[in-house]
Design a protein around this motif. Structure first.
Motif, PDB file in Angstrom:
ATOM      1  N   ASN A   1       0.991  10.548   3.396  1.00 51.52           N
ATOM      2  CA  ASN A   1       1.672   9.572   4.216  1.00 51.52           C
ATOM      3  C   ASN A   1       1.824   8.294   3.415  1.00 51.52           C
ATOM      4  O   ASN A   1       0.842   7.746   2.908  1.00 51.52           O
ATOM      5  CB  ASN A   1       0.878   9.274   5.500  1.00 51.52           C
ATOM      6  CG  ASN A   1       0.923  10.420   6.474  1.00 51.52           C
ATOM      7  OD1 ASN A   1       1.913  10.610   7.165  1.00 51.52           O
ATOM      8  ND2 ASN A   1      -0.155  11.209   6.525  1.00 51.52           N
ATOM      9  N   GLY A   2       3.051   7.845   3.292  1.00 51.88           N
ATOM     10  CA  GLY A   2       3.308   6.625   2.541  1.00 51.88           C
ATOM     11  C   GLY A   2       4.377   5.791   3.206  1.00 51.88           C
ATOM     12  O   GLY A   2       5.288   6.317   3.861  1.00 51.88           O
ATOM     13  N   LYS A   3       4.251   4.488   3.076  1.00 52.35           N
ATOM     14  CA  LYS A   3       5.252   3.593   3.647  1.00 52.35           C
ATOM     15  C   LYS A   3       5.319   2.317   2.825  1.00 52.35           C
ATOM     16  O   LYS A   3       4.314   1.848   2.281  1.00 52.35           O
ATOM     17  CB  LYS A   3       4.964   3.285   5.104  1.00 52.35           C
ATOM     18  CG  LYS A   3       3.530   2.993   5.443  1.00 52.35           C
ATOM     19  CD  LYS A   3       3.298   3.120   6.938  1.00 52.35           C
ATOM     20  CE  LYS A   3       1.827   3.117   7.278  1.00 52.35           C
ATOM     21  NZ  LYS A   3       1.560   3.349   8.703  1.00 52.35           N
ATOM     22  N   VAL A   4       6.525   1.768   2.754  1.00 51.79           N
ATOM     23  CA  VAL A   4       6.791   0.539   2.020  1.00 51.79           C
ATOM     24  C   VAL A   4       7.631  -0.352   2.906  1.00 51.79           C
ATOM     25  O   VAL A   4       8.594   0.109   3.538  1.00 51.79           O
ATOM     26  CB  VAL A   4       7.534   0.823   0.706  1.00 51.79           C
ATOM     27  CG1 VAL A   4       7.831  -0.480  -0.029  1.00 51.79           C
ATOM     28  CG2 VAL A   4       6.727   1.760  -0.179  1.00 51.79           C
TER      29      VAL A   4
ATOM     30  N   LEU B   1       5.434  -8.268   0.961  1.00 50.88           N
ATOM     31  CA  LEU B   1       5.550  -6.847   0.646  1.00 50.88           C
ATOM     32  C   LEU B   1       4.353  -6.094   1.193  1.00 50.88           C
ATOM     33  O   LEU B   1       3.223  -6.589   1.199  1.00 50.88           O
ATOM     34  CB  LEU B   1       5.648  -6.646  -0.869  1.00 50.88           C
ATOM     35  CG  LEU B   1       6.858  -7.275  -1.564  1.00 50.88           C
ATOM     36  CD1 LEU B   1       6.790  -7.025  -3.075  1.00 50.88           C
ATOM     37  CD2 LEU B   1       8.170  -6.742  -0.994  1.00 50.88           C
ATOM     38  N   PHE B   2       4.617  -4.885   1.640  1.00 51.45           N
ATOM     39  CA  PHE B   2       3.556  -4.025   2.183  1.00 51.45           C
ATOM     40  C   PHE B   2       3.786  -2.616   1.690  1.00 51.45           C
ATOM     41  O   PHE B   2       4.907  -2.102   1.743  1.00 51.45           O
ATOM     42  CB  PHE B   2       3.590  -4.048   3.711  1.00 51.45           C
ATOM     43  CG  PHE B   2       2.737  -2.981   4.366  1.00 51.45           C
ATOM     44  CD1 PHE B   2       1.391  -3.183   4.552  1.00 51.45           C
ATOM     45  CD2 PHE B   2       3.294  -1.782   4.777  1.00 51.45           C
ATOM     46  CE1 PHE B   2       0.599  -2.204   5.143  1.00 51.45           C
ATOM     47  CE2 PHE B   2       2.518  -0.799   5.364  1.00 51.45           C
ATOM     48  CZ  PHE B   2       1.172  -1.011   5.557  1.00 51.45           C
ATOM     49  N   HIS B   3       2.745  -1.998   1.170  1.00 47.41           N
ATOM     50  CA  HIS B   3       2.836  -0.558   0.922  1.00 47.41           C
ATOM     51  C   HIS B   3       1.476   0.083   1.135  1.00 47.41           C
ATOM     52  O   HIS B   3       0.420  -0.508   0.886  1.00 47.41           O
ATOM     53  CB  HIS B   3       3.414  -0.235  -0.454  1.00 47.41           C
ATOM     54  CG  HIS B   3       2.660  -0.771  -1.625  1.00 47.41           C
ATOM     55  ND1 HIS B   3       1.805  -0.018  -2.369  1.00 47.41           N
ATOM     56  CD2 HIS B   3       2.662  -1.998  -2.191  1.00 47.41           C
ATOM     57  CE1 HIS B   3       1.304  -0.739  -3.347  1.00 47.41           C
ATOM     58  NE2 HIS B   3       1.806  -1.953  -3.263  1.00 47.41           N
ATOM     59  N   ASP B   4       1.544   1.320   1.636  1.00 46.30           N
ATOM     60  CA  ASP B   4       0.337   2.035   2.029  1.00 46.30           C
ATOM     61  C   ASP B   4       0.527   3.513   1.699  1.00 46.30           C
ATOM     62  O   ASP B   4       1.601   4.089   1.966  1.00 46.30           O
ATOM     63  CB  ASP B   4       0.089   1.852   3.540  1.00 46.30           C
ATOM     64  CG  ASP B   4      -1.130   2.604   4.009  1.00 46.30           C
ATOM     65  OD1 ASP B   4      -2.246   2.065   3.871  1.00 46.30           O
ATOM     66  OD2 ASP B   4      -0.988   3.728   4.538  1.00 46.30           O
TER      67      ASP B   4
ATOM     68  N   VAL C   1      -7.958  10.033   0.424  1.00 44.64           N
ATOM     69  CA  VAL C   1      -7.985   8.812  -0.377  1.00 44.64           C
ATOM     70  C   VAL C   1      -6.773   7.985   0.012  1.00 44.64           C
ATOM     71  O   VAL C   1      -5.663   8.518   0.149  1.00 44.64           O
ATOM     72  CB  VAL C   1      -7.953   9.105  -1.891  1.00 44.64           C
ATOM     73  CG1 VAL C   1      -7.919   7.808  -2.688  1.00 44.64           C
ATOM     74  CG2 VAL C   1      -9.141   9.948  -2.295  1.00 44.64           C
ATOM     75  N   GLY C   2      -6.983   6.706   0.223  1.00 42.85           N
ATOM     76  CA  GLY C   2      -5.882   5.848   0.625  1.00 42.85           C
ATOM     77  C   GLY C   2      -5.860   4.552  -0.151  1.00 42.85           C
ATOM     78  O   GLY C   2      -6.902   4.067  -0.635  1.00 42.85           O
ATOM     79  N   TYR C   3      -4.667   3.990  -0.285  1.00 41.79           N
ATOM     80  CA  TYR C   3      -4.512   2.697  -0.939  1.00 41.79           C
ATOM     81  C   TYR C   3      -3.554   1.849  -0.114  1.00 41.79           C
ATOM     82  O   TYR C   3      -2.481   2.300   0.298  1.00 41.79           O
ATOM     83  CB  TYR C   3      -3.963   2.842  -2.361  1.00 41.79           C
ATOM     84  CG  TYR C   3      -3.677   1.508  -3.027  1.00 41.79           C
ATOM     85  CD1 TYR C   3      -4.715   0.703  -3.474  1.00 41.79           C
ATOM     86  CD2 TYR C   3      -2.368   1.047  -3.168  1.00 41.79           C
ATOM     87  CE1 TYR C   3      -4.465  -0.530  -4.066  1.00 41.79           C
ATOM     88  CE2 TYR C   3      -2.104  -0.184  -3.767  1.00 41.79           C
ATOM     89  CZ  TYR C   3      -3.159  -0.965  -4.202  1.00 41.79           C
ATOM     90  OH  TYR C   3      -2.908  -2.199  -4.776  1.00 41.79           O
TER      91      TYR C   3
END
Length: 983
Positions: free
Chosen positions: A253-256, A307-310, A328-330
């Motif tokens: 799962n990723g989002k920007v 800016l946001f990213h996950d 694992v998440g960033y």
């Protein structure tokens, strides 16, 4: 008689042998078989087989095989598996029974409660669950944002900063000076209160992508099992886990996204400000001479597009008989305030093996975080609103090249003037690093000789280490000190730990046909430890100030619960917990917290009366406690050693002195009782479901921070048990499927809450002349408290004068209503006017799907919440435009409407209705099924967070926790793109 170990062991073996022989003497038969999933054919691991009418049973192994010894006279076997419909099969002399079980809509939903689970139709308290499919979308960094607006009776007010914290209130809270935060439990581990030094939010510990469900225990009958920590409700967070027998599954799962401030404070631009100064003072005045030639939007200078990213990667499945999940998440998020940044790495590992034919279930896991923060100086928000817009951002000087207001007749900075907002951000380094993890181990053992009896042990440790530094350079104009360096550096570090050991026995079985008993009793021990150190010095390390502290306390508890179900209609639940806290002296240390509730199913699926397929009545009563008093040793005598620079010279040496602290030896538990009536209903085969709850909560012996007479203690204020508080409310929750076809679905849900809080006592003896406890400090002067706690009113009620207006509706400066009619307007004419708490609030959610396309939104509304506009009261003043020390201050356009020269802080003019409707997010997505293989799923989506805000409030934001609008961190409107993949 005292027995030795050598004596006990032979006797135990003899007893065991006798039990075994007696068991074998009974005529028996054995049935074996295999359980599989009817759709996939996969074996069902850990399914339970029960000989109907007895406590004899078995559990399937890794291959789905079972073997159960059937006592004489038993004619049926019951097969059950979580997520599947129970099935009862006649034996009819068969020795092998293979069964393919199906999952479907008639499943019995399981609800997580304290120390276990129950079926949904056996819930007797006010309990609500939100699953991951219902979570809010968007730039979510903290767990509480997932359920904002989703649960009736629960208000979540978030901070606008990156990774910021939130105020969570369940049914309005129950205390004045003590904590109003709910107890939060993650996978069985209760989190300590107080947070971690250098951390923005304790819930940043867990990545939102790893959460499976939120369960909220709202009333005391449901929460009393947690006793002393449950007065403000309980939130149980369950994380995702691997499943036995499942194939390896990978998810991403990723989002920007990019965010910008929704709104800024409306201040005068350079042209309008220059015109106002010349109008008030004249174009040739000394005040006009202070004006510059620039045109600076200072709020634009300190705000930015953030800016946001996950990103989160998860692997789950089973390695032979070992189910596991690892993730694992960033996350990296900038604030809309420049230089504000939050980044973190999260990790999680969970394994849940089974042993001894699944009679022993193990669950072990660790979840942790490593986060880095760069904190922006929030004073820049107020400085940007106040700084002269005709001045430039930068200038040639020895103070970093940032423009500053000079002293009259000097080149040095004027320390009384507003500071350059951008310098406050860029000349300040404020960083922290936080390392935190929770490791837990749970073992659940079902006794082979009595499968209805199980023993559970839960052990965990929650540890954190944090450190941080702040540095201001000596060329910062805002830190200027005449004759010396204004720069400084400070360092801090902290260590916290919470160790938990819990164990309990649970017996759950059908006693007779239609009678089921579930009884549990256990023990809990938890230790809390905190250690901190702090040092501040000049940049070269001189003139250090140091402070070290450490504290520790314990909570030891016994708890029990019994659930009796009769004929699947009536369910009775009773809980009892005894807590002992080391925060109180021995005489007041322990307290007992009982709870009782009942639920009766008037109508169920078998009745199905004209579309009404389910109707249940609930009633609950319970007592909970409070021991979060803001200090560790409030009831014990303490002596603090003097600091290095405050030691006493004696005989050629410097002696460390001891300073006694104030304390209250009679301090005891704050107690809250709650009465709750509820109705649950389902219509049209649960296409429409709803619940209604009415509650009353009374808190007595409030832990209150009150003034004490001079000379009676070693402090001016002390925590004491004084006062009572009452909360009354109504909750309505509805959810339904408006459209339900193979191609499209539309589900809608709404919740509505009415909540009223009233202080009913504040003094030990009745005193009608006691006005209350002033609270709610505002900008503009030391001791300016605009709110008050008073008997007969809500906490934090505004305490103000009633403003008088002229014929045109303009407020008359300094003229107020003589409310008591004594011919003089003084402090006796102050009155209690509105309060910050919403009288009612609403949550709305909609989810629509057409084939692979989906669209959803979630919103919230708040009615009757009031805010004191401290920006208006402190800035819309002509006297603030020009200061006699040679500087100018900006103002807001409303200055002409108010038309005040001097501050009138206590006018009710500034108490404004801040009711609002906020759309939290709109999300549109498309799912590409089987794109990279059978069973795979790739979903892409776009989310607009905070797209709409409707309010009459003219400040930055109407959603202000505490009710005072002053330098609020602007919330962001964020547009983000995301992708979720599973294969």
């Amino acid at each position: 008689m005292k027995l030795t170990l050598k004596q006990i062991m032979p006797r135990g073996l003899v007893l065991f042998a006798l039990l075994l022989v007696s068991h074998l003497m009974v005529a028996q038969s054995t049935v074996t078989g295999t359980l599989t999933d009817a759709d996939s054919g996969d074996p069902l691991i850990g399914a339970y087989i029960l000989a109907v009418g007895t406590s004899t049973g078995a559990v399937t192994d890794y291959d789905g095989n079972y073997s159960v010894t059937v006592p004489a006279g038993v004619t049926q076997l019951q097969f059950s598996y979580t997520g599947y419909s129970n099935q009862v099969v006649d034996i009819n002399g068969q020795s092998v029974i293979n069964l393919a079980m199906t999952s479907g809509q008639d499943l019995e939903e399981v609800v997580v409660i304290g120390y276990g689970t129950v079926k949904r139709d056996e819930v007797t308290g006010a309990v609500e669950t939100v699953s991951s499919a219902q979570f809010n979308q968007g730039a979510v960094t903290s767990a509480q944002e997932l359920v904002s607006g989703k649960v009736a009776g629960v208000q979540i007010t978030t901070d606008g900063s990156p990774g910021g914290g939130a105020a969570i209130r369940i049914r309005g809270g129950s205390s004045l000076s003590a904590s109003n935060d709910p107890l939060i439990i993650i996978d069985g581990v209760p989190l300590p209160t107080g947070g971690v030094d250098g951390s923005r939010n304790p819930l940043n510990l867990i990545n939102p992508n790893d959460i499976e469900t939120f369960t909220v225990l709202k009333d005391a009958s449901a929460a009393a099992i947690y006793g002393s920590r449950a007065s403000n409700g309980v939130i149980i967070i369950t994380t995702k886990k691997g499943k036995a027998g499942a194939d390896l599954r990978v998810s991403y799962n990723g989002k920007v996204g990019v965010g910008s401030a929704i709104q800024t404070l409306d201040v005068l631009n350079a042209a309008d400000y220059r015109a106002l100064i010349e109008e008030r003072f004249g174009a040739e005045s000394t005040q006009a001479a202070l004006l510059g030639e620039a045109d600076t939007d200072w709020q634009d200078e300190v705000l930015q597009n953030s800016l946001f990213h996950d990103h989160n990667v998860g692997l789950s499945g089973a390695i032979k008989s070992l189910p596991f999940r690892v993730s694992v998440g960033y996350t990296n998020q900038e604030g809309v305030l420049k230089t504000d940044q939050f980044s973190r790495i999260t990790y999680g590992l969970n394994v849940s093996p089974s042993f001894f034919e699944n009679t022993l279930q193990i669950n072990a896991g660790i979840k942790g975080i490593s986060s880095d923060n760069h904190f922006a100086d929030r004073g820049a928000i107020g400085a940007a609103a106040a700084f002269d817009p005709t001045q430039p951002v930068r200038a040639e000087n020895d103070f970093g090249g940032y423009y500053f207001t000079p002293q009259t007749g000097s080149a040095n900075p004027n320390t009384l003037a507003p500071n350059n907002p951008l310098a406050l951000l860029e000349q300040r380094d404020d960083d922290s690093n936080v390392q935190r993890y929770i490791a837990n181990f749970t073992a659940d053992y079902r006794m082979p000789f009595l499968p209805a009896l199980r023993a559970n042990v839960n052990m965990s440790t929650d540890r954190s280490n944090s450190d941080g530094t702040t540095m201001i350079p000596d060329n910062a104009a805002f830190a200027f000190e005449a004759g010396g360096s204004g720069g400084f550096m400070s360092e801090y570090d902290g260590e916290t730990s919470s160790n938990l050991f819990e164990s309990y026995l649970n017996y759950a079985d059908d006693l007779t046909d239609g009678v089921r008993l579930d009884i549990m009793g256990g023990y809990s021990w938890q230790n809390f430890y905190r250690e901190n150190s702090f040092m501040r010095s000049d940049l070269d390390g001189s003139d250090p100030e140091m402070d070290d502290s450490a504290s520790e306390y314990f909570l030891v508890s016994l708890f029990s619960r019994a659930i009796l179900t009769l004929n699947d209609r009536l369910t009775l639940t009773g809980t009892l917990r005894r807590d002992a806290s080391s925060r109180f002296n021995a005489d007041n240390r322990a307290e007992i917290f009982p709870g009782a509730s009942a639920g009766y199913n008037l109508i169920d699926l078998d009745d199905n009366l004209k579309g009404l397929n389910f109707l249940k009545l609930r009633v609950g009563y319970g007592l909970t406690g409070q021991q979060e008093v803001g200090g560790v040793y409030p009831s014990q005598a303490q002596y603090l050693g003097s600091q290095e620079n405050a030691r006493y010279p004696f005989g050629g040496r410097f002696i460390t002195t001891l300073r006694p602290e104030g304390y209250n030896a009679n301090l005891k538990w704050e107690e809250t009782t709650t009465l709750n009536f509820g109705v649950d209903a389902g219509f049209f085969n649960d296409r429409l479901t709803g619940s209604v709850d009415v509650y009353q909560r009374e808190t007595s012996d409030l832990l209150n921070f009150i003034p004490v007479p001079a000379g009676t203690n070693l402090t001016n204020f002390i925590t004491s048990n004084v006062g009572d508080l009452e909360v009354r409310g109504f909750e309505l929750a509805l959810s339904g499927d408006a459209i339900s076809t193979e191609k499209s679905t539309l589900s809608l849900s709404a919740n509505f809450t009415v909540n009223q809080v009233e202080i009913t006592r504040l003094t030990a003896t009745e005193d009608p002349d006691y006005i209350g406890v002033p609270v709610g400090g505002i900008a503009g002067g030391v001791g300016n408290n605009i709110q008050i706690h008073s008997v007969g009113f809500a906490p934090n009620t505004f305490y103000v004068y009633e403003q008088v207006y002229d014929e045109s509706g303009t407020p008359v400066e300094g003229v107020y209503v003589d409310r008591n009619g004594d011919g003089t307007v003084d402090e006796n004419d102050l009155y209690r006017y509105e309060n910050p708490a919403a009288q009612s609030f609403l949550g709305l959610t909609a989810n629509y799907r057409y084939n692979n396309f989906d669209l959803s939104f979630a919103g919230r509304a708040s009615f009757g919440n009031y805010v004191y506009d401290n920006n208006l009261s402190n800035r819309a003043l002509y006297s603030q435009l020009a200061n006699s020390n040679g500087f100018l201050t900006n103002t807001i356009p409303a200055i002409r409407d108010v038309d005040f020269n001097d501050a009138q802080y206590f006018s009710d003019l500034y108490v404004r209705d801040a009711s609002f409707f906020r759309l939290d997010h709109i999300t549109a997505g498309y799912n590409f099924a089987d794109l990279i293989g059978e069973g795979s799923s790739i979903r892409t989506y776009i989310t607009v967070q905070n797209p709409l805000l409707i309010t009459d409030y003219e400040g930055i934001d109407p959603e202000v926790f505490g009710g005072i609008d002053n330098n609020i961190y602007p919330r962001a409107r964020t547009i983000l793109f995301g992708v979720g993949a599973s294969f």
